[in-house]
Write a protein that holds these residues in place. Sequence first.
Motif, mmCIF file in Angstrom:
data_model
loop_
_atom_site.group_PDB
_atom_site.id
_atom_site.type_symbol
_atom_site.label_atom_id
_atom_site.label_comp_id
_atom_site.label_asym_id
_atom_site.label_seq_id
_atom_site.Cartn_x
_atom_site.Cartn_y
_atom_site.Cartn_z
ATOM 1 N N TYR A 1 18.303 35.967 49.993
ATOM 2 C CA TYR A 1 18.294 34.974 51.065
ATOM 3 C C TYR A 1 18.051 33.567 50.523
ATOM 4 O O TYR A 1 18.368 32.566 51.178
ATOM 5 C CB TYR A 1 17.212 35.311 52.087
ATOM 6 C CG TYR A 1 15.826 35.412 51.479
ATOM 7 C CD1 TYR A 1 15.018 34.287 51.342
ATOM 8 C CD2 TYR A 1 15.349 36.631 51.019
ATOM 9 C CE1 TYR A 1 13.763 34.383 50.755
ATOM 10 C CE2 TYR A 1 14.097 36.735 50.429
ATOM 11 C CZ TYR A 1 13.307 35.609 50.303
ATOM 12 O OH TYR A 1 12.071 35.701 49.717
ATOM 13 N N HIS B 1 18.661 39.788 53.079
ATOM 14 C CA HIS B 1 18.927 38.667 53.972
ATOM 15 C C HIS B 1 17.694 37.848 54.354
ATOM 16 O O HIS B 1 17.844 36.761 54.909
ATOM 17 C CB HIS B 1 19.570 39.187 55.266
ATOM 18 C CG HIS B 1 20.974 39.654 55.100
ATOM 19 N ND1 HIS B 1 21.914 38.957 54.371
ATOM 20 C CD2 HIS B 1 21.620 40.757 55.584
ATOM 21 C CE1 HIS B 1 23.079 39.601 54.411
ATOM 22 N NE2 HIS B 1 22.922 40.697 55.132
ATOM 23 N N SER B 2 16.495 38.361 54.121
ATOM 24 C CA SER B 2 15.321 37.666 54.637
ATOM 25 C C SER B 2 14.086 37.968 53.803
ATOM 26 O O SER B 2 14.052 38.924 53.023
ATOM 27 C CB SER B 2 15.056 38.095 56.087
ATOM 28 O OG SER B 2 14.628 39.453 56.116
ATOM 29 N N ASP C 1 17.757 43.724 57.433
ATOM 30 C CA ASP C 1 17.322 42.749 56.434
ATOM 31 C C ASP C 1 17.911 43.024 55.058
ATOM 32 O O ASP C 1 17.822 42.181 54.162
ATOM 33 C CB ASP C 1 15.793 42.749 56.337
ATOM 34 C CG ASP C 1 15.143 42.280 57.636
ATOM 35 O OD1 ASP C 1 15.479 41.168 58.078
ATOM 36 O OD2 ASP C 1 14.334 43.020 58.208
#
Length: 447
Positions: free
Chosen positions: A47, A64-65, A89
Motif C-alpha cells: 500500500y 492494500h492497507s 486487505d
Amino acid sequence: MSLTDRDQGAASVPATPPAGGRHTGPTVADVIRAVTTGPLPVRITGYDGSAVGPSDAGITLAIHSERGLSYLLTAPGDLGMARAYVSGDLALQGVHPGDPYEALRVLKDELRLRPPSLAEGLALVRGLGWERLMPPPAPPQEAHPRWKRVMNGLRHSRVRDSTAISHHYDVSNAFYEKVLGPSMTYTCAVFRSPDDTLEQAQAAKYDLVAGKLALKKGMRLLDVGCGWGGMVRHAAREYGVKALGVTLSKAQAQWAQAAIEREGLTELAEVRYLDYRDAPAEQFDAISSIGLTEHIGVRNYPAYFGSLRSRLRQGGRLLNHCITRADNRAPHRSGAFIDRYVFPDGELAGPGRLISEVHDAGFEVHHEENLRQHYALTLAAWCRNLVEHWDFCVSEVGAGTARVWGLYMAGSRMAFERNGIQLHQVLATHNGPNGVSGYPLRPDWLP
C-alpha cells in the motif's frame, strides 16, 4: 545486516521504493525481505508503493492497507493470510478468487520463509510502530477461538455442535446450489474417469454406497448427517428404499424436505432437523454416514458408532464415509484457518483409528477403500462452479465469504492431491449370534 541491505538474491528484482519520496520507516518490501529467503516466486506490492519480486511474475500478492500488514504480522501463517485475504486487505492477482489453486501451489512449493533475526525483528517493530503488533478485529466470517466457544458449551456438546454446523452449512442454500450443482451433494464424488461430469460422479457415489449397503426395495435406511438429502432421495428414487435422513442444519433440512416433495418421494423419503443422537431408536436395515464423522470429535467415536450399532438390525450394514488424516499419529484438530473459517471444532483421525473404533464398537469390518484422488477432482469441480457463478455467489453471501470458499476448496484440493488428507469408506456389519453377518463370500456390489 540491516533490513534494507540484505542479499539482493532474496528477490529477482530490487524492491520498488514507495511513491512520493523517501520513507521514514520500513516499507512493505522491507518486511517481506526480512521474512523470506531466496528468489521470490511472486510479485508482492504494498500500500506504500513499494514492491519486491519479479515484475513479470504471473501472480501478484497485493497488500492494500496497513490493516492487511497487521493481520500478517500478528497472526503468522495461514490464519493471518486468511484474515487479510478474506477482508480484502490482501489480493491475489493472476488467479480467480473462486479458484486460487495455482497461487497456493506456487506459494507452497516455491516461497521460502525464514524467521528474522532478533536485531531485524526489533528494527522492524521500532520502524513500523508497536501498535502494529496489536491484532486488528477479525473479519466477521471468522468463528470465535476455541476458548471462547465454551460459552456455547463444552466441545461437541449438543448446543456447541449445532452452532458449529450452522456456521458452515447455514450460509445460503442458493449459494450451495451454484457451487455444488444440481445434486446438492457436499461430499466426495466417485469418478469412473476424470472426464465424468460432477453430476455423473455424485450419482456414481450414491450408487456405490447403495451397492455396498445392498439396498433393495422395501428396506429401511437411516442416513445420519444427511446434508440436503441426496442419499435419502437417491435411495428412495432409484432403489425403492424407505429412507430417513437427519441433519443438524435447519437450512439443509428445509431444502431437503422441499426437494423430496418436488420429486414426489414423500411416501418413501424424509429428512428431519435432528441430532444424530436423537435419531429414532428403531432397527434399520442399513445405515449410511456420509461426511458426518468429521464433526463429532474423535473422543466421541465410541459413543457415535455404538449409537449407530444400536439402531442397526442384526445382519445389517453400516457404511461410514469420511475425511481422515493420512497419518494415524497426526494431531486430530484442524489448523487455524479451517477451525476459524470452515469447520469449527472439526477433528480428523487416521484410517487406522477410524477402523479400530468401528471394530471396537462391535461391528465386523469387511471392506475399506480410499477415495482421496476422487475428492481432489470433486473440489476442482466445485471451484469451477464457484468461478462460473462468482457474481451471483458474491451477491448472495458477500465477497468475504465467497473468498473463504475459494481459498478453502482450492487448498483442500491440494491437500488431497498430495496425500495430506484422505477420504475413506468403511463397510461393516452388525453380526447376529455365532457371527452370522449375511455378508457374501465376495463383495456383492462388484461385477
